[in-house]
Scaffold this motif. Structure first.
Motif, PDB file in Angstrom:
ATOM      1  N   ILE A   2       0.830  -1.202   0.000  1.00  0.00           N
ATOM      2  CA  ILE A   2       0.000   0.000   0.000  1.00  0.00           C
ATOM      3  C   ILE A   2       0.866   1.252   0.000  1.00  0.00           C
ATOM      4  O   ILE A   2       0.639   2.179  -0.795  1.00  0.00           O
ATOM      5  CB  ILE A   2      -0.975   0.008   1.202  1.00  0.00           C
ATOM      6  CG1 ILE A   2      -2.009  -1.111   1.053  1.00  0.00           C
ATOM      7  CG2 ILE A   2      -1.660   1.368   1.327  1.00  0.00           C
ATOM      8  CD1 ILE A   2      -2.892  -1.318   2.273  1.00  0.00           C
ATOM      9  N   LEU A   3       1.872   1.270   0.857  1.00  0.00           N
ATOM     10  CA  LEU A   3       2.735   2.446   0.922  1.00  0.00           C
ATOM     11  C   LEU A   3       3.475   2.681  -0.391  1.00  0.00           C
ATOM     12  O   LEU A   3       3.622   3.822  -0.831  1.00  0.00           O
ATOM     13  CB  LEU A   3       3.717   2.338   2.088  1.00  0.00           C
ATOM     14  CG  LEU A   3       3.118   2.450   3.483  1.00  0.00           C
ATOM     15  CD1 LEU A   3       4.191   2.280   4.546  1.00  0.00           C
ATOM     16  CD2 LEU A   3       2.380   3.774   3.666  1.00  0.00           C
ATOM     17  N   THR A  19      -6.361  10.563  -4.325  1.00  0.00           N
ATOM     18  CA  THR A  19      -7.422  10.240  -3.367  1.00  0.00           C
ATOM     19  C   THR A  19      -7.204   8.842  -2.800  1.00  0.00           C
ATOM     20  O   THR A  19      -6.435   8.041  -3.364  1.00  0.00           O
ATOM     21  CB  THR A  19      -8.810  10.287  -4.043  1.00  0.00           C
ATOM     22  OG1 THR A  19      -8.876   9.227  -5.008  1.00  0.00           O
ATOM     23  CG2 THR A  19      -9.060  11.639  -4.710  1.00  0.00           C
ATOM     24  N   MET A  20      -7.888   8.559  -1.745  1.00  0.00           N
ATOM     25  CA  MET A  20      -7.836   7.209  -1.177  1.00  0.00           C
ATOM     26  C   MET A  20      -8.401   6.201  -2.180  1.00  0.00           C
ATOM     27  O   MET A  20      -7.927   5.073  -2.251  1.00  0.00           O
ATOM     28  CB  MET A  20      -8.594   7.159   0.157  1.00  0.00           C
ATOM     29  CG  MET A  20      -7.935   7.958   1.270  1.00  0.00           C
ATOM     30  SD  MET A  20      -6.320   7.317   1.770  1.00  0.00           S
ATOM     31  CE  MET A  20      -6.844   6.058   2.947  1.00  0.00           C
ATOM     32  N   THR A  32     -12.573  -0.054   1.689  1.00  0.00           N
ATOM     33  CA  THR A  32     -12.768  -0.528   3.065  1.00  0.00           C
ATOM     34  C   THR A  32     -11.498  -1.183   3.589  1.00  0.00           C
ATOM     35  O   THR A  32     -11.067  -0.929   4.720  1.00  0.00           O
ATOM     36  CB  THR A  32     -13.952  -1.524   3.130  1.00  0.00           C
ATOM     37  OG1 THR A  32     -15.109  -0.876   2.604  1.00  0.00           O
ATOM     38  CG2 THR A  32     -14.202  -1.988   4.544  1.00  0.00           C
ATOM     39  N   THR A  33     -10.895  -2.019   2.764  1.00  0.00           N
ATOM     40  CA  THR A  33      -9.641  -2.681   3.158  1.00  0.00           C
ATOM     41  C   THR A  33      -8.539  -1.646   3.373  1.00  0.00           C
ATOM     42  O   THR A  33      -7.778  -1.719   4.345  1.00  0.00           O
ATOM     43  CB  THR A  33      -9.222  -3.715   2.089  1.00  0.00           C
ATOM     44  OG1 THR A  33     -10.272  -4.674   1.947  1.00  0.00           O
ATOM     45  CG2 THR A  33      -7.925  -4.408   2.461  1.00  0.00           C
ATOM     46  N   LEU A  34      -8.457  -0.679   2.468  1.00  0.00           N
ATOM     47  CA  LEU A  34      -7.451   0.384   2.605  1.00  0.00           C
ATOM     48  C   LEU A  34      -7.652   1.154   3.911  1.00  0.00           C
ATOM     49  O   LEU A  34      -6.698   1.377   4.659  1.00  0.00           O
ATOM     50  CB  LEU A  34      -7.514   1.335   1.408  1.00  0.00           C
ATOM     51  CG  LEU A  34      -6.589   2.560   1.469  1.00  0.00           C
ATOM     52  CD1 LEU A  34      -5.128   2.129   1.556  1.00  0.00           C
ATOM     53  CD2 LEU A  34      -6.834   3.449   0.253  1.00  0.00           C
ATOM     54  N   TYR A  38      -5.046   2.222   6.723  1.00  0.00           N
ATOM     55  CA  TYR A  38      -4.709   3.651   6.721  1.00  0.00           C
ATOM     56  C   TYR A  38      -6.003   4.455   6.663  1.00  0.00           C
ATOM     57  O   TYR A  38      -6.659   4.503   5.621  1.00  0.00           O
ATOM     58  CB  TYR A  38      -3.803   3.997   5.526  1.00  0.00           C
ATOM     59  CG  TYR A  38      -2.484   3.270   5.585  1.00  0.00           C
ATOM     60  CD1 TYR A  38      -1.446   3.750   6.362  1.00  0.00           C
ATOM     61  CD2 TYR A  38      -2.300   2.070   4.892  1.00  0.00           C
ATOM     62  CE1 TYR A  38      -0.243   3.067   6.444  1.00  0.00           C
ATOM     63  CE2 TYR A  38      -1.100   1.384   4.970  1.00  0.00           C
ATOM     64  CZ  TYR A  38      -0.081   1.888   5.747  1.00  0.00           C
ATOM     65  OH  TYR A  38       1.108   1.213   5.837  1.00  0.00           O
ATOM     66  N   PRO A  39      -6.372   5.096   7.758  1.00  0.00           N
ATOM     67  CA  PRO A  39      -7.660   5.790   7.800  1.00  0.00           C
ATOM     68  C   PRO A  39      -7.744   7.051   6.931  1.00  0.00           C
ATOM     69  O   PRO A  39      -8.840   7.525   6.656  1.00  0.00           O
ATOM     70  CB  PRO A  39      -7.832   6.137   9.283  1.00  0.00           C
ATOM     71  CG  PRO A  39      -6.483   6.053   9.872  1.00  0.00           C
ATOM     72  CD  PRO A  39      -5.695   5.093   9.048  1.00  0.00           C
ATOM     73  N   ASN A  40      -6.586   7.575   6.497  1.00  0.00           N
ATOM     74  CA  ASN A  40      -6.580   8.781   5.664  1.00  0.00           C
ATOM     75  C   ASN A  40      -5.214   8.941   4.983  1.00  0.00           C
ATOM     76  O   ASN A  40      -4.288   8.173   5.262  1.00  0.00           O
ATOM     77  CB  ASN A  40      -6.928  10.021   6.507  1.00  0.00           C
ATOM     78  CG  ASN A  40      -6.041  10.139   7.726  1.00  0.00           C
ATOM     79  OD1 ASN A  40      -4.837   9.923   7.670  1.00  0.00           O
ATOM     80  ND2 ASN A  40      -6.650  10.484   8.860  1.00  0.00           N
TER      81      ASN A  40
END
Length: 177
Positions: A2-3, A19-20, A32-34, A38-40
């Motif tokens: 992800i990072l 964006t997310m 949802t998984t992301l 990472y919430p933001n």
């Protein structure tokens, strides 16, 4: 994963434009998984900063154990903490945005990063500067930290940054010799 994907997108398009949803698509995961990891976007920047911090601390710990002159150690230190990270982004349009504005995207993580930078630099200087010079290692480390922030923000290219960092090191070495 992800990072890495988020980093690629941010460096390509800029922090503000990514964006997310973009990050989730690039990772081929649901939003949802992301959001579970990472919430933001700030938390993603914090994750990237913390990864870099971990690497820099490990490299600096090795440097503290090595033999060499103050100049050699400072050159290596600034290569680890300033030159290498800037080199990976400074030539990119979005990378310049990161260099200039990362402290607004993740202020606590950036402040912690510079606190660790300054503490590691103080340790390096303490080992090399003799007490009779009346130069306090922590003051010198603070001055160098502030100067490196400014140099990184004002450099037009990596060669420009290297030249200015080398001049800064030369001034410090001349002052303590």
């Amino acid at each position: 994963m992800i990072l890495r994907e988020a980093q690629k997108l941010i460096l390509r398009y800029g922090y503000q434009k990514v964006t997310m949803t973009d990050i989730a698509k690039a990772c081929q995961i649901s939003r949802t998984t992301l959001y579970k990891s990472y919430p933001n976007k700030e938390s993603i920047i914090v994750g990237l900063i913390n990864e870099a911090l971990e690497v820099n601390v490990k490299e600096s710990e090795k440097l503290l154990m090595e033999h060499g002159t103050l100049k050699e150690k400072l050159v290596s230190f600034f290569d680890i903490w300033t030159i290498q990270p800037a080199a990976s982004v400074i030539e990119l349009e979005a990378g310049r945005d990161i260099l200039m504005n990362v402290a607004t995207y993740a202020p606590d993580a950036v402040a912690h990063h510079y606190e660790v930078f300054e503490n590691m630099l103080t340790r390096l200087i303490e080992k090399e500067v003799k007490d009779e010079k009346h130069i306090l290692s922590d003051d010198l480390a603070h001055i160098l930290m502030v100067a490196s922030k400014g140099l990184k923000a004002s450099a037009e290219s990596i060669d420009d940054l290297k030249r200015m960092i080398n001049s800064l090191i030369a001034i410090v070495v001349a002052a303590v010799d």
